[in-house]
Design an enzyme around this catalytic site. Structure first.
Site, mmCIF file in Angstrom:
data_model
loop_
_atom_site.group_PDB
_atom_site.id
_atom_site.type_symbol
_atom_site.label_atom_id
_atom_site.label_comp_id
_atom_site.label_asym_id
_atom_site.label_seq_id
_atom_site.Cartn_x
_atom_site.Cartn_y
_atom_site.Cartn_z
ATOM 1 N N ASN A 54 0.814 -1.201 0.000
ATOM 2 C CA ASN A 54 0.000 0.000 0.000
ATOM 3 C C ASN A 54 0.854 1.260 0.000
ATOM 4 O O ASN A 54 1.992 1.277 0.465
ATOM 5 C CB ASN A 54 -0.903 0.022 1.244
ATOM 6 N N ASP A 105 -1.777 2.445 5.796
ATOM 7 C CA ASP A 105 -2.435 2.352 4.497
ATOM 8 C C ASP A 105 -1.817 3.397 3.567
ATOM 9 O O ASP A 105 -0.607 3.435 3.405
ATOM 10 C CB ASP A 105 -3.948 2.545 4.673
#
Length: 247
Positions: free
Chosen positions: A106, A157
């Site tokens: 990510n 993330d």
């Protein structure tokens, strides 16, 4: 071969970047590979490497670096440990696997000079720092662990780097965004009114942090879940980069 724009995407995640000097053209990490969407609405696949994996897999986050290369991660659809990879798409359209052994790749994020890339492996709670040759795009040495999240702190993330070289990270499951100094020190924690922030960006002309959040599949969403949030912060971003390849 180009396909009509009406092609049905089966990806759960699509990450796209603009194409330099080609208004309306986009490069996208979607489905099982990297594709170009041209201004006239045609879809052209550059490469579909995740279509050749043992288990069903898909592309995930992607971003262009300062030199105009497009980087994107991948993951197994069921989150199989170690099944994810990181790919680099050069301006000539060549797609190269740069790293493997990741689980959920990510948020690639680059410093302004393009010599440092941060990459999150969300499933294991780790942010990696990679040294990049700004000319060739090759990694210099092995990635090092920049930060490791503990249980209860959320999962890293989407990320971005501000004009001071500090890293901002959305923490899935924690309802927070963190800012780290380049030496790894935690400088700031911003609480957001949604449990699952997914990515962040900073406006280059104003002190605003934009945070995307998730609602789909969230067990206890809030009123802000699924929204894009704008938060005042004492930092500015750098202008987004474009892929410097053909449309």
């Amino acid at each position: 071969m180009a396909e009509p724009v009406a092609t049905r995407w089966t990806a759960r995640s699509i990450s796209a970047g603009s194409v330099d000097d080609q208004p309306g053209a986009w490069i996208a990490a979607a489905g099982t590979g990297i594709a170009l969407l041209t201004p006239d609405g045609a879809l052209e696949w550059l490469e579909r490497p995740e279509g050749r994996t043992p288990a069903p897999s898909r592309m995930n986050d992607g971003v262009a670096d300062p030199a105009g290369r497009f980087w994107a991660g991948s993951m197994a659809s069921d989150g199989t440990p170690g099944a994810g990879s990181l790919y680099r798409t050069d301006p000539d359209g060549t797609v190269t696997r740069v790293l493997d052994g990741l689980t959920i790749a990510n948020g690639p994020a680059f410093t302004a000079d393009g010599t440092t890339m941060y990459l999150a492996d969300t499933a294991v709670g780790t942010i990696l720092r990679c040294r990049v040759d700004p000319v060739s795009g090759d990694l210099s040495g092995l990635p090092e662990t920049f930060a490791r999240l503990r249980d209860g702190e959320g999962s890293p993330d989407g990320m971005t780097v501000d004009e001071e070289g500090c890293l901002w990270v959305a923490l899935w499951g924690a309802g927070t965004v963190r800012r780290y100094h380049p030496d790894g020190r935690l400088l700031r924690t911003v609480t957001v009114p949604a449990p699952h922030p997914t990515s962040v960006c900073l406006h280059p002309d104003g002190h605003r942090l934009f945070v995307t959040t998730a609602r789909y599949g969230v067990k206890s969403p809030t009123a802000a879940s699924g929204a894009v949030l704008s938060i005042a912060v004492p930092a500015r971003g750098v202008a987004a980069r474009a892929w410097r390849g053909r449309p």
